[in-house]
Motif scaffolding. Structure first.
Motif, PDB file in Angstrom:
ATOM      1  N   PRO A 210       0.890  -1.248  -0.167  1.00 41.52           N
ATOM      2  CA  PRO A 210       0.325   0.020   0.122  1.00 41.52           C
ATOM      3  C   PRO A 210       1.094   1.448   0.316  1.00 41.52           C
ATOM      4  N   THR A 211       2.114   0.888   0.552  1.00 40.60           N
ATOM      5  CA  THR A 211       2.590   2.420   0.400  1.00 40.60           C
ATOM      6  C   THR A 211       3.662   2.910  -1.180  1.00 40.60           C
ATOM      7  N   ALA A 213       1.116   3.386  -2.977  1.00 46.26           N
ATOM      8  CA  ALA A 213       0.311   5.038  -3.022  1.00 46.26           C
ATOM      9  C   ALA A 213       0.901   6.363  -2.509  1.00 46.26           C
ATOM     10  N   GLN A 252      -1.784   3.394 -10.226  1.00 47.87           N
ATOM     11  CA  GLN A 252      -2.581   2.556  -8.715  1.00 47.87           C
ATOM     12  C   GLN A 252      -3.666   2.525  -9.673  1.00 47.87           C
ATOM     13  N   TYR A 259      -3.987  -5.062  -4.080  1.00 42.41           N
ATOM     14  CA  TYR A 259      -4.731  -4.185  -2.853  1.00 42.41           C
ATOM     15  C   TYR A 259      -5.777  -4.837  -2.400  1.00 42.41           C
ATOM     16  N   PHE A 268      -2.409  -0.040   5.086  1.00 45.48           N
ATOM     17  CA  PHE A 268      -3.845   0.322   4.342  1.00 45.48           C
ATOM     18  C   PHE A 268      -4.006   2.178   4.197  1.00 45.48           C
ATOM     19  N   TRP A 269      -3.975   2.950   5.639  1.00 47.22           N
ATOM     20  CA  TRP A 269      -4.573   4.036   5.566  1.00 47.22           C
ATOM     21  C   TRP A 269      -3.053   5.063   4.510  1.00 47.22           C
ATOM     22  N   LEU A 271      -2.897   4.391   1.700  1.00 46.83           N
ATOM     23  CA  LEU A 271      -3.888   4.826   0.213  1.00 46.83           C
ATOM     24  C   LEU A 271      -4.803   5.918   0.715  1.00 46.83           C
ATOM     25  N   THR A 272      -5.230   6.328   1.435  1.00 51.20           N
ATOM     26  CA  THR A 272      -6.356   7.215   2.105  1.00 51.20           C
ATOM     27  C   THR A 272      -5.220   9.141   1.656  1.00 51.20           C
ATOM     28  N   VAL A 312     -11.425   2.083   4.199  1.00 49.79           N
ATOM     29  CA  VAL A 312     -10.440   1.884   5.648  1.00 49.79           C
ATOM     30  C   VAL A 312     -10.881   2.349   7.341  1.00 49.79           C
ATOM     31  N   CYS A 341       2.661  -2.763   9.305  1.00 45.11           N
ATOM     32  CA  CYS A 341       1.585  -2.358   8.956  1.00 45.11           C
ATOM     33  C   CYS A 341       0.798  -3.904   9.996  1.00 45.11           C
TER      34      CYS A 341
END
Length: 341
Positions: A210-211, A213, A252, A259, A268-269, A271-272, A312, A341
């Motif tokens: 996820p990093t 992103a 992405q 993902y 997963f944060w 991604l936010t 998320v 994570c």
């Protein structure tokens, strides 16, 4: 009392602290929520109720405060905090503490100029200090390429560009341009390093996927900063950043399936904020056109950002009763790059 009777108590206390402390990437929660608050604040131009943005800023501030207190409640000593900051994988996420605080302080300055402005300068100084220390270690401490990930953009690129936006918000465009230039410089340097690492290997461990992103975030973060610096005036810089943002966001979309196949975790944060910052910049750019489709598209962008961050957040609630922080520097993991994570 003999030393043999004291050691077990000390070991037990250390074990309790290890279980209680949060990983630094937990600060991505308030960072992502701040990004979404910014999206809904920008959506006021589409007719969104301002109350929604205000409520989200309060939620983000609460999440930031709770996370800071939760981390501090572990009773860590200076050496333990230093170990966290030096950790090759999770250490860069410490930059999220002043970065999120910078966004919230700038928002506070809109209603309370004196308090908000003072806080902006404090967190900018903290972010700059951590960034300088982080770069010094990059220059002097060799590291395993496997530990490099998109989060390494946070202490320099994200910190500088977000600080530029905050400083411009409180009325210092000159200083903001200085910070903006620093952010662009580190984006070129660190981004090139990371691209070479991703292309030549080793393969990014699945918990760190996820990093990726974060690697796509700089154009939107830079665009939002430049928007505030210039007062929303159109120009060549926005055109360049729009093209760059599209080029980095399209991959992405290809990665979405990867993902979705990952076990869910705090990572997963990552991604936010990319999603929210890109949505905010997209809404702002759409406001420059009078095309009839601009408003519906703007609402679609808001819906996507809200859906991603909301999903998320909801999934994260399921972690609360069962989450046990993994120790990432006690030697229990096979490799530091897998201890995220």
């Amino acid at each position: 009392m003999s030393a043999s009777t004291v050691r077990p108590d000390r070991s037990a206390g250390a074990a309790r602290r290890a279980r209680a402390r949060l990983p630094l990437n937990a600060f991505g929660i308030s960072f992502g929520l701040s990004g979404l608050a910014g999206t809904w604040t920008a959506a006021a131009g589409l007719g969104a109720p301002r109350l929604i943005g205000t409520a989200l800023w309060l939620v983000a501030a609460t999440a930031w405060l709770v996370t800071v207190l939760r981390y501090a409640a572990a009773g860590l000593g200076p050496h333990e905090v230093a170990d966290d900051l030096r950790h090759p994988v999770l250490g860069p996420f410490a930059a999220l503490v002043p970065a999120a605080a910078s966004l919230m302080s700038a928002r506070l300055a809109v209603s309370f100029p004196l308090v908000g402005s003072g806080l902006v300068w404090v967190v900018v100084a903290l972010g700059a200090g951590f960034g300088a220390w982080f770069v010094a270690r990059l220059l002097t401490v060799p590291r395993d390429p496997a530990t490099l990930h998109g989060g390494h953009l946070l202490p320099t690129v994200a910190a500088s560009l977000i600080s530029a936006q905050s400083v411009a918000t409180i009325g210092h465009p000159g200083a903001a341009k200085v910070l903006f230039a620093a952010g662009i410089l580190f984006w070129l340097l660190t981004g090139s390093l990371l691209l070479a690492r991703f292309a030549t290997g080793p393969a990014l461990p699945r918990p760190l996927l996820p990093t990726l992103a974060i690697f796509s975030a700089p154009p939107a973060v830079a665009g939002n900063a430049w928007w505030v610096i210039t007062g929303g005036r159109p120009g060549t810089v926005h055109e360049i950043l729009l093209g760059t943002m599209a080029a980095l966001l399209l991959p992405q979309l290809v990665l979405v399936r990867d993902y979705l196949r990952l076990p869910f975790g705090l990572g997963f944060w990552a991604l936010t904020f990319t999603t929210a910052a890109s949505a905010t910049y997209g809404i702002r750019l759409l406001s420059l056109t009078a095309a009839p489709w601009s408003t519906p598209l703007g609402w679609a962008v808001v819906a996507v950002a809200t859906g991603v961050v909301g999903a998320v957040a909801v999934r994260s609630l399921a972690l609360v009763p069962f989450h046990r922080t993994r120790r990432h520097h006690t030697g229990r993991t096979a490799h530091p790059a897998t201890a995220a994570c």
